[in-house]
Design an enzyme around this catalytic site. Structure first.
Site, PDB file in Angstrom:
ATOM      1  N   TRP A 104      40.092  43.430  31.556  1.00  0.00           N
ATOM      2  CA  TRP A 104      40.760  44.312  32.516  1.00  0.00           C
ATOM      3  C   TRP A 104      41.930  45.047  31.899  1.00  0.00           C
ATOM      4  CZ3 TRP A 104      37.945  46.108  36.077  1.00  0.00           C
ATOM      5  CH2 TRP A 104      36.913  45.336  36.608  1.00  0.00           C
ATOM      6  N   ASP A 147      49.245  44.459  36.640  1.00  0.00           N
ATOM      7  CA  ASP A 147      48.021  44.412  37.441  1.00  0.00           C
ATOM      8  C   ASP A 147      47.886  42.969  37.926  1.00  0.00           C
ATOM      9  OD1 ASP A 147      45.486  44.248  38.481  1.00  0.00           O
ATOM     10  OD2 ASP A 147      44.446  44.877  36.652  1.00  0.00           O
ATOM     11  N   LYS A 170      40.293  39.919  46.137  1.00  0.00           N
ATOM     12  CA  LYS A 170      40.387  38.507  45.732  1.00  0.00           C
ATOM     13  C   LYS A 170      41.315  37.765  46.715  1.00  0.00           C
ATOM     14  CE  LYS A 170      39.581  40.796  41.596  1.00  0.00           C
ATOM     15  NZ  LYS A 170      38.176  40.645  41.400  1.00  0.00           N
TER      16      LYS A 170
HETATM   17  N1  PMP Z   1      42.040  44.397  37.500  1.00  0.00           N
HETATM   18  C1  PMP Z   1      41.591  43.142  37.598  1.00  0.00           C
HETATM   19  C2  PMP Z   1      42.404  42.046  37.001  1.00  0.00           C
HETATM   20  C3  PMP Z   1      40.396  42.880  38.260  1.00  0.00           C
HETATM   21  O1  PMP Z   1      39.945  41.635  38.352  1.00  0.00           O
HETATM   22  C4  PMP Z   1      39.668  43.951  38.833  1.00  0.00           C
HETATM   23  C5  PMP Z   1      38.385  43.736  39.596  1.00  0.00           C
HETATM   24  N2  PMP Z   1      37.677  42.623  39.356  1.00  0.00           N
HETATM   25  C6  PMP Z   1      40.161  45.238  38.684  1.00  0.00           C
HETATM   26  C7  PMP Z   1      41.358  45.423  38.022  1.00  0.00           C
HETATM   27  C8  PMP Z   1      39.421  46.424  39.217  1.00  0.00           C
HETATM   28  O2  PMP Z   1      39.470  46.434  40.591  1.00  0.00           O
HETATM   29  P1  PMP Z   1      38.599  47.467  41.432  1.00  0.00           P
HETATM   30  O3  PMP Z   1      37.185  47.273  41.029  1.00  0.00           O
HETATM   31  O4  PMP Z   1      38.881  47.074  42.831  1.00  0.00           O
HETATM   32  O5  PMP Z   1      39.089  48.815  41.094  1.00  0.00           O
END
Ligand code: PMP
Length: 360
Positions: free
Chosen positions: A102, A172, A196
């Site tokens: 991520w 994040d 989450k």
């Molecule tokens: N950052 C993290 C740490 C994540 O776990 C996720 C999704 N699993 C995201 C960003 C991306 O989120 P989204 O798909 O809702 O844009």
């Protein structure tokens, strides 16, 4: 029907009382006769829901008054772009720490808007550890320092906010927000997708220090311009009202649980039991350095990988679902967010013991 425990990484399990409440409210919210899905976002009913959610979030995290809270469409991925668009503030570079999948996504998106200086990377350890803070090379001319508080796939988590060398710290917190206390004062920006610990996908919470606003890149669309969203109460566009409402129910539930400290104590117990079970046997393994293991996402492998498919099938028959690892890494993963009850983790551990007894 037997109890189902849902270990999905997201969209993920919601607290049972929240689902019950949402079901009740579908017939009509309070005495309105109208469900939240059908309400005008500008009407007093929805505004009261929206304001309560913000107040509860502020209370739970101790958000100071000089921080703005936004509820926005687009999940965390939209914030990967919004962070540089709003916070570069005339500078050319931002510093990023890479701790896995991520953070790499956040870095790639930031590169669309400016230069990214990678202050530290866990890549050499295959992202099984976080480089010690003393070894980071943070660019002091950078506009901000970004890190991923919890890597949902790799299962590494910062146990505390890192020192930012005077730069605005950007986090994040998609997969660990509200799972442990944070000192919001240490941050310039916190963002988190909701699916989450805050409910529904496609939705994000943003907490930003007010003095950082107002220097958005000129081409920034108004929907991701934090200042414009602040001025419009997160309603530059019609917000995802139902997602905002569900986040509100979860925040209320968290307050009833005793708040973030109380949920943290539960999260510590859940994670400790699960890691102990994994570590106790050569049949199971987790690759992450113990000091940075995630309390939210526990990836693990079987010593005999050919048994993993059978593990998943039998787990599902036992009511333990969505235990497969992320498609990019395979293996298994148990996500044990705030809403996963302790009995769910204990049931998983019993299943693991039994599976090992039969197949080990
Ligand atoms: N950052 C993290 C740490 C994540 O776990 C996720 C999704 N699993 C995201 C960003 C991306 O989120 P989204 O798909 O809702 O844009």
């Amino acid at each position: 029907m037997a109890t189902i425990y849902n270990f999905s990484a997201g969209p993920a399990v919601l607290p049972a009382p929240v689902l019950e409440r949402a079901r009740e409210d579908l017939r009509g919210w309070r005495s309105t006769g109208v469900s939240v899905m059908e309400m005008s976002h500008r009407g007093e009913d929805f505004i009261s829901i929206a304001e309560k959610a913000e107040a509860d979030l502020r209370a739970l995290l101790g958000v100071p008054d000089d921080y703005k809270v936004l509820f926005l469409a687009g999940g965390a991925s939209a914030q990967f772009a919004a962070a540089p668009m709003n916070l570069l503030r005339g500078r050319t570079r931002a510093s990023y720490v890479s701790t896995g999948y991520w953070s790499e996504k956040a870095i790639a998106e930031a590169r669309l808007f400016g230069q990214v200086q990678v202050a530290a990377s866990g890549k050499d350890s295959k992202f099984t550890t976080i480089p010690p803070r003393a070894l980071w090379d943070v660019d002091r001319d950078a506009a901000y320092l970004h890190y991923t508080a919890n890597e949902t796939i790799g299962g590494v988590e910062f146990q505390d906010a890192p020192e930012a060398d005077g730069l605005p710290l950007v986090a994040d917190m998609s997969s660990n927000i509200l799972s442990r206390p944070v000192d919001v004062r240490r941050f310039g920006l916190i963002y988190a997708s909701a699916q989450k610990n805050l409910g529904l996908a496609g939705f994000a919470v943003v907490i930003v220090r007010a003095d950082l606003l107002g220097q958005t890149l000129p081409d920034t669309p108004s929907t991701v311009d934090y200042k414009r969203q602040v001025e419009n109460g997160s309603m530059v566009n019609t917000p995802p009202t139902y997602s905002w409402y569900v986040a509100g129910l979860i925040l209320e539930w968290l307050r009833e649980q005793g708040g973030v400290k109380a949920i943290e104590a539960r999260n510590i117990r859940k994670a400790a039991h699960l890691y102990a079970a994994i570590d106790a046997s050569p049949f199971y393994s987790n690759p992450v350095e113990p000091a940075v293991r995630s309390r939210m996402n526990v990836p693990f492998h079987l010593a005999d990988a050919s048994l993993e498919a059978l593990f998943l099938t039998e787990a599902k028959e036992a009511g333990l679902v969505y235990l497969e690892g992320h498609r990019s890494v395979g293996g298994l993963r148990a996500s044990i967010y705030n809403a996963m009850p302790e009995e769910g983790v204990e049931t998983l551990i019993s299943f693991m013991h039994e599976f090992e007894r039969k197949r080990g």
